[in-house]
Design an enzyme around this catalytic site. Structure first.
Site, PDB file in Angstrom:
ATOM      1  N   ASP A  75      97.348  -6.505 -18.575  1.00 60.48           N
ATOM      2  CA  ASP A  75      97.617  -5.546 -17.504  1.00 60.48           C
ATOM      3  C   ASP A  75      97.478  -6.235 -16.157  1.00 60.48           C
ATOM      4  OD1 ASP A  75      98.159  -3.454 -19.170  1.00 60.48           O
ATOM      5  OD2 ASP A  75      96.159  -2.561 -19.051  1.00 60.48           O
ATOM      6  N   ASP A 101     101.978   0.659 -26.709  1.00 58.71           N
ATOM      7  CA  ASP A 101     101.098  -0.331 -27.324  1.00 58.71           C
ATOM      8  C   ASP A 101     100.617   0.150 -28.695  1.00 58.71           C
ATOM      9  OD1 ASP A 101      99.694   1.732 -26.174  1.00 58.71           O
ATOM     10  OD2 ASP A 101      98.344   0.473 -25.000  1.00 58.71           O
ATOM     11  N   ASP A 111     108.490  -3.843 -12.248  1.00 55.42           N
ATOM     12  CA  ASP A 111     109.353  -2.730 -12.630  1.00 55.42           C
ATOM     13  C   ASP A 111     109.575  -1.755 -11.484  1.00 55.42           C
ATOM     14  OD1 ASP A 111     110.758  -2.525 -14.999  1.00 55.42           O
ATOM     15  OD2 ASP A 111     109.659  -0.758 -15.665  1.00 55.42           O
ATOM     16  N   LYS A 138     107.108   0.840 -19.734  1.00 56.00           N
ATOM     17  CA  LYS A 138     106.501  -0.484 -19.892  1.00 56.00           C
ATOM     18  C   LYS A 138     107.062  -1.228 -21.095  1.00 56.00           C
ATOM     19  CE  LYS A 138     102.029  -2.836 -20.264  1.00 56.00           C
ATOM     20  NZ  LYS A 138     100.549  -2.665 -20.372  1.00 56.00           N
ATOM     21  N   LYS A 198     100.278   1.769  -5.859  1.00 54.35           N
ATOM     22  CA  LYS A 198      99.206   2.115  -6.790  1.00 54.35           C
ATOM     23  C   LYS A 198      98.579   0.879  -7.428  1.00 54.35           C
ATOM     24  CE  LYS A 198     100.696   6.787  -8.018  1.00 54.35           C
ATOM     25  NZ  LYS A 198     101.010   7.727  -9.123  1.00 54.35           N
ATOM     26  N   GLU A 199      99.333  -0.210  -7.467  1.00 53.15           N
ATOM     27  CA  GLU A 199      98.845  -1.472  -8.019  1.00 53.15           C
ATOM     28  C   GLU A 199      99.031  -2.543  -6.945  1.00 53.15           C
ATOM     29  OE1 GLU A 199     100.126  -0.469 -12.639  1.00 53.15           O
ATOM     30  OE2 GLU A 199     101.493  -1.586 -11.354  1.00 53.15           O
TER      31      GLU A 199
END
Length: 717
Positions: free
Chosen positions: A304, A437, A140, A280, A110-111
């Site tokens: 990010d 966050d 991660d 995260k 996905k990334e």
């Protein structure tokens, strides 16, 4: 390093010139709200049937929620601040503090790893003393292909960093630079670098496709590299030991021009099935500890994985605040806005999120400082540690590769290291919410720390916004759940926040914490005026009644002010229209579904956990997005509720045109129909793969017919 108070200021702050106008409008609008609520109550008391009273009660509750949310928004408008930095006044670079940069990724599918590498390279290429700069990458997902990508990226960095310096490149993400087609003075070098980058990209993508790094390791790879990747044979995403690799070390490595290289460290923390990992926030806390062992920089930048630097001097702007003795003592972080590339002309999904990332942040800045939004944030390490610094390598970074340091960094990355400690509570990034966050910034403000919003004229960072409607709404649903976890807790913004921070700060945070409440008035006004119009039962006064103008003022004044604010911050009318439409769409989808998920979670009913937003789009989706077409091509419950509201509004609008008598109801229904236009196109006009699925349409028509039937019976009892 302490900047003398006798020197010219490093920054200035000015209150927005529109503040007096805002405050006058607040008074007038408050009077109008109270008048409307009074009128609703008197109408309820005068109602003659149970159904009429129930409908009016529903509207009263909706109006009270709208009034509460409006009051929260006014806190942002109480004292918005504009700041300016003076980079030329910074002290000599040799006195600058060290900087650690954290980049987090969790899923190579996905990334894409190459994109994450490009983001890290843009940070490695900051205009900052290389010996004081370190970039940490948290993987991660524990994926060997991510480490492989960064090993390749470390080699490419030896060529990329001097190229950027020599040619004054601003967008120092190679992916962004080469895809833009820009040319610079170093033409031949640029062509060679592009070939190197494409070769690296091809190797990484091939490894990702094959699912194994070993399959693409060439015979020239060292035995050490092969040994590193042998570890992954027994790894799974949530069950593996910690892996920490120093890929570049400033005390040893040099680029092709002979200059010192910044540190580059890969970290994949230990994960075990029975140990909580806190998503995260847990990954960031691991980086805080590992970095304190290795480099222990007093300033930490979190970005990010898709939010690359477009201004290599952005750390200089942050230093204008961290080195200012007037504010540095209680400064927790400096927040830069998130901005996004590739948004279509009218930003149909409201991906810019201008209010959260820009407009409201200026307002927050005049109170206690902006909330932490997860990326583009320079943190003071001491604020994250509270009163005590732990895990610090007192011997300095010259021993990064020593056995003692290696043992210590592995220890602090273990999954059980935090057991019995204050990590996630009063130390580090806070646990307890899916929006770590927001929660971290909120808790820091409640502890007395301040923050600063740095909004330079040109973007300092650019990222990728979700460009699939289902992804956008899924992300918003996750945010809704996480925000409820703060708002409805012992640290509630409306009680704890008001008491520990301030009334204004508590209201600002409450605007987000109770965002899911929008679903109640939006759903009510998506159904009740339509049913009233169909059944000829007025809910609002007619133009001949003075009360009509109170409601008209409340609607028009709120929308006009919202539009004016949006356009004042470099927006356009069409983008504003898209933004307010997405507010309505989220109120009918992400907000109610997020609310239900939160309730189920409190009842210990199993629900879907944390999901990453995909950064990958297929060609057809991308083409539709660029054309400004909404993508409804998946069978999602989000689209069922949207279609129901659209069908009910269309029925009400059709009947209203025929009868042409109830002005307020007709206006609200027509406004809803105008916002539903993309939905009508997807249901009735389109044949592409982004149209509304037939199953969704069928279910929506059945439920809409049921609602209309119930309305006809109820309103005519």
């Amino acid at each position: 390093m302490e900047y003398s108070k006798l020197n010219p200021p490093l920054n200035t702050a000015h209150v927005d010139h529109r503040v007096p106008i805002y405050r006058v409008h607040m008074i007038i609008y408050t009077i109008a709200i109270l008048a409307a609520i009074y009128h609703r109550i008197t109408s309820i008391l005068a109602s003659s049937t149970f159904v009429e009273a129930s409908v009016l009660w529903s509207l009263l509750i909706s109006d009270i929620i709208l009034a509460f949310m409006w009051a929260c928004v006014q806190a942002f408008r109480w004292r918005p601040v504009r700041r300016q930095e003076f980079l030329e006044r910074l002290p000599d670079r040799v006195t600058w503090p060290s900087l650690d940069v954290f980049v987090c990724t969790a899923d190579p599918h996905k990334e894409p790893p190459v994109g994450v590498v490009s983001t890290a390279l843009s940070a490695l290429a900051f205009d900052y003393p290389a010996e004081k700069l370190s970039v940490y990458v948290s993987d991660d997902g524990g994926a060997d292909v991510t480490l492989f990508a960064f090993m390749e990226g470390a080699q490419f960095a030896r060529h990329w960093l001097p190229f950027c310096r020599q040619n004054g490149i601003k967008d120092r993400s190679p992916e962004a630079f080469f895809s833009s087609g820009r040319c610079c003075a170093g033409g031949d070098d640029q062509d060679k670098l592009k070939m190197m980058y494409e070769s690296m990209k091809s190797r990484v993508e091939r490894a990702l496709e094959k699912g194994s790094v070993s399959a693409v390791l060439a015979s020239s790879e060292t035995q050490e590299d092969e040994h590193i990747f042998q570890q992954w044979k027994d790894f799974s995403r949530n069950n593996h030991p910690s892996v920490i690799q120093v890929l570049l070390e400033s005390s040893k490595d040099r680029d092709v021009a002979g200059h010192v290289m910044p540190n580059l460290i890969y970290v994949s923390r230990e994960k075990r099935p029975k140990s909580p990992h806190h998503f995260k926030a847990g990954a960031l806390n691991t980086l805080v500890r590992v970095s304190s062992v290795l480099t222990n920089a007093p300033i930490i930048l979190t970005i990010d994985c898709d939010m690359y630097s477009t201004d290599p001097t952005s750390p200089h702007r942050a230093l204008c605040y961290f080195l200012d003795p007037a504010i540095s003592s209680d400064l927790a972080y400096v927040q830069f806005p998130q901005r996004f590339q590739g948004l279509n002309k009218n930003d149909i999904y409201g991906g810019e999120i201008k209010r959260l990332f820009t407009i409201n942040s200026h307002g927050f800045d005049g109170i206690c400082g902006p909330n932490y939004v997860g990326s583009n944030t320079f943190h003071a390490r001491r604020a994250l540690f509270g009163s005590s610094l732990q895990c610090v390598n007192a011997n300095g970074q010259d021993q990064i590769g020593s056995k003692i340091v290696l043992e210590k960094e592995t220890e602090v990355a273990n999954c059980d290291y935090e057991a019995g400690t204050k990590w996630g509570d009063t130390i580090g990034f806070r646990y307890g919410s899916l929006v770590e966050d927001y929660y971290t910034g909120y808790r820091l403000h409640c502890e007395g720390w301040k923050s600063v919003f740095c909004d330079p004229p040109d973007s300092a960072f650019l990222g990728e916004a979700p460009k699939s409607l289902n992804d956008v709404l899924s992300q918003c649903k996750r945010w809704t759940v996480g925000l409820y976890e703060v708002g409805i807790s012992k640290y509630s913004t409306i009680t704890f926040g008001v008491r520990k921070a301030s009334l204004a700060a508590g209201l600002c945070y409450s605007h987000y914490a109770f965002w899911g409440f929008w679903s109640i008035p939006i759903a009510a006004y998506a159904v009740l005026p339509q049913l009233a119009l169909i059944n000829n039962k007025p809910l609002f006064p007619q133009p001949s009644n003075p009360w009509f103008y109170v409601y008209a003022y409340l609607f028009l004044a709120a929308y006009i002010q919202d539009m004016a604010d949006f356009i004042a911050y470099k927006g356009t009318f069409r983008c504003w229209w898209s933004d307010q439409r997405m507010w309505l769409i989220r109120g009918l989808t992400a907000a109610p579904f997020g609310t239900m998920q939160f309730v189920f979670k409190q009842l210990n009913i199993s629900t879907q956990g944390f999901n990453l937003t995909s950064k990958v789009m297929d060609d057809e989706q991308s083409k539709r997005y660029d054309q400004g077409l909404f993508d409804f091509g998946v069978d999602s419950p989000f689209f069922v509720t949207l279609s129901i509201a659209a069908i009910v509004s269309l029925c009400g609008f059709t009947v209203g045109i025929i009868r042409n008598g109830m002005v307020a109801e007709m206006f609200l229904v027509a406004f809803g129909v105008a916002n539903c236009w993309p939905i009508y196109g997807a249901i009735f006009l389109r044949n592409d793969s982004g149209k509304m699925p037939d199953r969704v349409t069928a279910r929506a028509f059945v439920v809409a017919a049921f609602i209309l039937a119930i309305g006809c019976v109820a309103f005519n009892v």
